[in-house]
Scaffold this motif. Sequence first.
Motif, PDB file in Angstrom:
ATOM      1  N   GLU A   6       0.913  -1.345  -0.090  1.00 38.36           N
ATOM      2  CA  GLU A   6      -0.083  -0.146   0.128  1.00 38.36           C
ATOM      3  C   GLU A   6       0.796   1.219  -0.119  1.00 38.36           C
ATOM      4  OE1 GLU A   6      -3.545   2.043   2.882  1.00 38.36           O
ATOM      5  OE2 GLU A   6      -2.891  -0.126   3.006  1.00 38.36           O
ATOM      6  N   SER A  79      -4.957   1.533  -5.818  1.00 37.23           N
ATOM      7  CA  SER A  79      -5.212  -0.136  -6.090  1.00 37.23           C
ATOM      8  C   SER A  79      -4.630  -0.717  -7.404  1.00 37.23           C
ATOM      9  CB  SER A  79      -6.765  -0.159  -5.891  1.00 37.23           C
ATOM     10  OG  SER A  79      -7.151  -1.541  -5.986  1.00 37.23           O
ATOM     11  N   THR A  97      -9.207  -3.006  -3.961  1.00 33.35           N
ATOM     12  CA  THR A  97      -9.333  -2.639  -2.938  1.00 33.35           C
ATOM     13  C   THR A  97     -10.756  -2.665  -2.348  1.00 33.35           C
ATOM     14  OG1 THR A  97      -9.596  -0.435  -3.831  1.00 33.35           O
ATOM     15  CG2 THR A  97      -7.223  -1.108  -2.835  1.00 33.35           C
TER      16      THR A  97
END
Length: 215
Positions: A6, A79, A97
């Motif tokens: 992330e 994402s 996501t």
Amino acid sequence: QEGREEAKHAVGRLALVFAEKINHQNHLGVDLNGYLGGNVFNDINKPEAMKGRIINNINNQGTGDFAVAINNAEQLTTSDYQLTFDSASHYQLIRNTDHQVVSTGNLSGFPASIDVDGFSLNITDGHFMAGDKFTISPTNHAGRDFQVAIVNADKLALGLPIVTDASPQNSGSGLIHLTEVIDTTSSTFSLDRQLNPPIQIDFMSDTRYRLINAN
């Protein structure tokens, strides 16, 4: 591992937004020698970068060829996406996501484009098979590949590309000031260090004017 991925995507998105904005702004000005500016940072849509945003599944049977172009870095998410084919033409694009289907449909011919979330899948040719899968990662390696593209500070385009001047014969007190340049890709800027053509503004009355080719 999930937190690391992330963070990598967040840094990649930041790098893409920064490069896109700075490059766009530099293209709107002229450098120390009067030439239109170029990229300050690497082109975010260079061919190898667009190809690097796609990860093919090892079990794919098709030969479809496409690339991922960034259209608006500000609209990007952090994402990855899954592109799957359940036939030779029908696809689904799912955002990882939130598992939302952000695009689905049939490819009726090539070239084709699928546009979502600030990027596009530009499909040029080839043939897809049912079961083909691809991971789409718009921010993949963007932070790692972020690099300065100029080596000379003279190439920073800090000057305005248009100069305005008033004729000494004018009887009015009006002045013209350039406030913003929004596009330098038109034919108006096709010649180095001059407008094509240079423009003269003539007033026929206090409120009526015309633009003419100054040449």
